[in-house]
Design a protein around this motif. Structure first.
Motif, PDB file in Angstrom:
ATOM      1  N   ARG A  53       0.828  -1.213   0.000  1.00 40.43           N
ATOM      2  CA  ARG A  53       0.000   0.000   0.000  1.00 40.43           C
ATOM      3  C   ARG A  53       0.864   1.265   0.000  1.00 40.43           C
ATOM      4  NH1 ARG A  53      -5.193   0.011   1.260  1.00 40.43           N
ATOM      5  NH2 ARG A  53      -4.966   1.889   2.510  1.00 40.43           N
ATOM      6  N   ALA A  56       1.928   1.734  -3.457  1.00 45.90           N
ATOM      7  CA  ALA A  56       0.797   2.246  -4.245  1.00 45.90           C
ATOM      8  C   ALA A  56       0.542   3.724  -3.956  1.00 45.90           C
ATOM      9  CB  ALA A  56      -0.456   1.431  -3.952  1.00 45.90           C
ATOM     10  N   LEU A  58      -1.123   4.591  -1.241  1.00 53.38           N
ATOM     11  CA  LEU A  58      -2.361   4.633  -0.465  1.00 53.38           C
ATOM     12  C   LEU A  58      -2.077   4.790   1.025  1.00 53.38           C
ATOM     13  CD1 LEU A  58      -4.286   1.769  -2.292  1.00 53.38           C
ATOM     14  CD2 LEU A  58      -4.737   4.217  -2.467  1.00 53.38           C
ATOM     15  N   PRO A  76      -1.106   8.065  -4.755  1.00 56.74           N
ATOM     16  CA  PRO A  76      -1.422   7.047  -5.758  1.00 56.74           C
ATOM     17  C   PRO A  76      -1.420   7.646  -7.159  1.00 56.74           C
ATOM     18  CG  PRO A  76      -3.289   7.387  -4.242  1.00 56.74           C
ATOM     19  CD  PRO A  76      -2.218   8.332  -3.850  1.00 56.74           C
ATOM     20  N   GLY A  77      -1.157   6.822  -8.150  1.00 55.72           N
ATOM     21  CA  GLY A  77      -1.156   7.324  -9.523  1.00 55.72           C
ATOM     22  C   GLY A  77      -1.337   6.196 -10.509  1.00 55.72           C
ATOM     23  N   ALA A  78      -1.627   6.574 -11.748  1.00 54.96           N
ATOM     24  CA  ALA A  78      -1.924   5.591 -12.783  1.00 54.96           C
ATOM     25  C   ALA A  78      -0.694   4.786 -13.192  1.00 54.96           C
ATOM     26  CB  ALA A  78      -2.513   6.302 -14.001  1.00 54.96           C
ATOM     27  N   ARG A  80       1.100   3.111 -11.219  1.00 55.14           N
ATOM     28  CA  ARG A  80       1.124   1.894 -10.400  1.00 55.14           C
ATOM     29  C   ARG A  80      -0.282   1.313 -10.335  1.00 55.14           C
ATOM     30  NH1 ARG A  80       2.306   5.299  -6.093  1.00 55.14           N
ATOM     31  NH2 ARG A  80       2.175   6.816  -7.759  1.00 55.14           N
ATOM     32  N   MET A  82      -3.187  -1.398  -9.462  1.00 51.93           N
ATOM     33  CA  MET A  82      -3.325  -2.271  -8.290  1.00 51.93           C
ATOM     34  C   MET A  82      -4.538  -3.178  -8.435  1.00 51.93           C
ATOM     35  SD  MET A  82      -2.458  -1.520  -4.464  1.00 51.93           S
ATOM     36  CE  MET A  82      -2.957  -2.482  -3.057  1.00 51.93           C
ATOM     37  N   PHE A  84      -6.786  -5.590  -5.905  1.00 52.79           N
ATOM     38  CA  PHE A  84      -7.004  -5.802  -4.483  1.00 52.79           C
ATOM     39  C   PHE A  84      -7.553  -7.195  -4.213  1.00 52.79           C
ATOM     40  CE2 PHE A  84      -7.267  -1.359  -5.458  1.00 52.79           C
ATOM     41  CZ  PHE A  84      -6.756  -0.680  -4.362  1.00 52.79           C
TER      42      PHE A  84
ATOM     43  N   GLU B 158     -10.066   3.717  -3.179  1.00 53.94           N
ATOM     44  CA  GLU B 158      -8.640   3.429  -3.378  1.00 53.94           C
ATOM     45  C   GLU B 158      -8.387   2.896  -4.780  1.00 53.94           C
ATOM     46  OE1 GLU B 158      -7.476   0.901  -0.125  1.00 53.94           O
ATOM     47  OE2 GLU B 158      -7.138   2.650   1.162  1.00 53.94           O
ATOM     48  N   TYR B 161      -8.328   5.758  -7.145  1.00 55.80           N
ATOM     49  CA  TYR B 161      -7.076   6.528  -7.058  1.00 55.80           C
ATOM     50  C   TYR B 161      -5.945   5.820  -7.798  1.00 55.80           C
ATOM     51  CZ  TYR B 161      -8.593  10.123  -3.740  1.00 55.80           C
ATOM     52  OH  TYR B 161      -9.202  11.196  -3.136  1.00 55.80           O
ATOM     53  N   THR B 162      -5.860   4.476  -7.659  1.00 58.29           N
ATOM     54  CA  THR B 162      -4.776   3.774  -8.351  1.00 58.29           C
ATOM     55  C   THR B 162      -5.010   3.752  -9.859  1.00 58.29           C
ATOM     56  OG1 THR B 162      -5.772   1.586  -8.176  1.00 58.29           O
ATOM     57  CG2 THR B 162      -4.347   2.264  -6.367  1.00 58.29           C
ATOM     58  N   LEU B 163      -6.220   4.098 -10.291  1.00 55.14           N
ATOM     59  CA  LEU B 163      -6.476   4.199 -11.731  1.00 55.14           C
ATOM     60  C   LEU B 163      -6.245   5.632 -12.217  1.00 55.14           C
ATOM     61  CD1 LEU B 163      -9.600   1.900 -11.883  1.00 55.14           C
ATOM     62  CD2 LEU B 163      -7.410   1.462 -12.992  1.00 55.14           C
ATOM     63  N   GLY B 164      -5.837   6.501 -11.316  1.00 54.48           N
ATOM     64  CA  GLY B 164      -5.399   7.829 -11.735  1.00 54.48           C
ATOM     65  C   GLY B 164      -6.422   8.938 -11.615  1.00 54.48           C
ATOM     66  N   VAL B 165      -7.493   8.763 -10.839  1.00 55.53           N
ATOM     67  CA  VAL B 165      -8.453   9.866 -10.740  1.00 55.53           C
ATOM     68  C   VAL B 165      -7.957  10.921  -9.745  1.00 55.53           C
ATOM     69  CG1 VAL B 165     -10.458   8.429 -11.255  1.00 55.53           C
ATOM     70  CG2 VAL B 165      -9.862   8.883  -8.885  1.00 55.53           C
TER      71      VAL B 165
END
Lengths: 263, 259
Positions: A53, A56, A58, A76-78, A80, A82, A84, B158, B161-165
């Motif tokens: 995490r 990531a 998070l 967090p960003g595109a 990486r 993830m 779950f 979450e 967010y990991t998809l970039g929003v």
């Protein structure tokens, strides 16, 4: 060659109501090279998910830093992707709309989004289910969609937090093979957390074992099994030997964790 | 009967209708049998007859129209303001911390008790009726919408967010669509409450509407008309509730799955 991802002295402690803060993760260093498939193995509660995490973005480390291609990670960003353990498809979107989610955020034209999404949907074997809602899919199909959604976004590294943990044994084995095949074809970099030793060995090109809480990396082993891997490699001597060693190492940690829990 | 065992749709309908029949039968027995004086309770036949007269000769349809207009007008204003505020409170904790204590206090203020004040401020015209419905529904809506939005599954947030929003996208593409079916259910429920407020508003100081007809009938001891008015309110409420349910089911098919 410099690592794609480097974790440098990352630790995490949580504030506790009484007494000093609880240390969940000891200062940890880990380097992941391009195209590597690193599995992180450890007893539950050892901080392996916390580490993932933090990578990531998070969760924030209490000390240390994480670098992706030399850039420090703060959120967090595109870059990486993830997957779950819990089913995290957006229930109001169809399979295709879920896979398009990140592409749409980037403002890609609609037909390009669909072309990319449908490519990954067929790679995870879900062609024909584009217009289904997540609740109409089995757990395995939902996780396959989640993998397609993460991959469609074109991340530099794929982070997987026990993605098959909630699936039954047979489905889990099929998913492992599917992900192996995709990794061999796409040459993605993957960081994969699991507590299943078979899975760690079969999936990984490198297995990292973590100690009981507070977690630290106690063992780092390459997996001496060639690709492409067929499920039958699970019965080879090389597989068994590594599995035996890891089983022993994990057992010690599970015992330690139980001893720590005892009053 | 076993606990929690479902009932077949046809049996369900039959049982539902059966109670209406028993209810009317009991009412008929009490009135036609002479157990209850006509002064206090009209019999069903008289009720239907005077209802017909009300509708055809006394322009009761006009009253119904006014009442429906007021309910929807007040409710739409309340919903239009409650939606953005509720979403903002659910999404941003400082905004919630700022408004939540006051809204929690305000929602326990009895709307009906505002009538004397509202008459003072807004007279006995339409503004007073709309304001009462607004007070009765706005605060309830805000709080419930804030709770629904605030309860968005954290793992979905979450994943997004990991998809970039970004934060604004998160609200637009995750928080609002995820909360929409529950918000629609809350709107349906609060619309039911708005019906009781409009009648209260019309009982006091109105020259049209179902509530006004009921107060007029009280002066004439016309229990048949009062009962007809009450039944009309019930029927319109039931119809609007069913319509709302139907729209919700059509608008959010994904929320019906696996129920």
């Amino acid at each position: 060659m410099s690592a794609l991802l480097s974790v440098r002295g990352v630790s995490r402690s949580f504030a506790s109501r009484h007494g000093p803060p609880t240390l969940a993760l000891q200062a940890t260093d880990l380097a992941v090279a391009e195209n590597d498939f690193v599995t992180i193995l450890g007893p539950s509660g050892c901080g392996k998910s916390t580490l993932l995490r933090i990578v990531a973005g998070l969760d924030q480390p209490s000390s240390g830093e994480v670098l992706l291609e030399g850039r420090r990670i703060t959120a967090p960003g595109a870059d990486r992707g993830m997957v779950f353990q819990s089913y995290t498809l957006f229930p109001w979107l169809t399979v295709r709309e879920n896979v398009c989610f990140g592409l749409r955020e980037r403002g890609l034209p609609g037909n390009e989004q669909i072309a990319i999404a449908d490519n990954f949907i067929s790679k995870v074997g879900l062609r024909g289910f584009e217009h289904h809602f997540p609740k109409q899919l089995s757990g395995g199909m939902q996780q396959r969609t989640a993998i397609a959604r993460a991959l469609a976004n074109g991340p530099r590294i794929l982070l997987m937090d026990e993605p098959f943990g909630a699936l039954d044994h047979q489905t889990r084995e099929l998913m492992q093979e599917l992900l192996q095949g995709i990794w061999e074809a796409e040459k993605k970099t993957v960081l994969f957390v699991t507590h299943d030793i078979d899975e760690a060995v079969f999936m990984g090109s490198r297995v990292v074992v973590m100690s009981a809480r507070p977690g630290r990396i106690k063992l780092d082993r390459p997996v001496p099994i060639a690709h492409p891997r067929h499920y039958s490699v699970k019965t080879t001597p090389a597989f068994s030997a590594l599995k035996a060693e890891l089983t022993e190492q994990v057992r010690v940690e599970v015992r330690a964790a139980q001893a720590a829990m005892a009053p | 009967m076993k606990p929690l065992t479902p009932v077949a749709p046809s049996a369900r309908l039959a049982l539902g209708i059966a109670f209406f029949i028993i209810f009317v039968a009991g009412w008929s027995l009490a009135t036609f049998g002479g157990y209850v004086s006509k002064t206090f309770l009209a019999d069903p036949a008289t009720m239907v007859r005077s209802g017909w007269v009300l509708l055809t000769e006394q322009g009761f349809g006009w009253d119904i129209g006014w009442t429906v207009w007021r309910v929807f007008g007040g409710f739409v204003i309340a919903a239009a303001l409650a939606l953005p505020l509720g979403v903002a409170m659910g999404a941003y904790k400082p905004i919630e911390a700022f408004f939540e204590p006051f809204v929690s206090f305000a929602r326990y203020l009895p709307a009906s008790a505002f009538i004397p004040l509202l008459i003072l401020w807004a007279g006995i015209g339409e503004a007073q009726k709309l304001a009462l419905i607004f007070i009765g529904s706005f605060f309830q809506l805000v709080l419930m919408i804030a709770v629904i939005v605030g309860n968005t599954r954290r793992d979905l947030v979450e994943a997004a967010y990991t998809l970039g929003v970004g934060d604004r996208s998160l609200i637009r593409r995750v928080l609002i669509p995820g909360a929409a079916p529950e918000i629609a259910e809350v709107l349906r429920m609060v619309l039911g409450w708005a019906w009781t407020y409009v009648i209260v508003a019309e009982l006091i100081g109105a020259s049209s509407g179902i509530g006004h007809m009921i107060t007029d009938s009280q002066a004439l001891l016309a229990t048949d008309q009062i009962i007809f008015g009450i039944i009309v309110i019930g029927l319109i409420g039931l119809a609007s509730d069913m319509l709302f349910k139907w729209v919700n089911r059509r608008a959010f098919p994904w929320a019906q799955l696996g129920r």
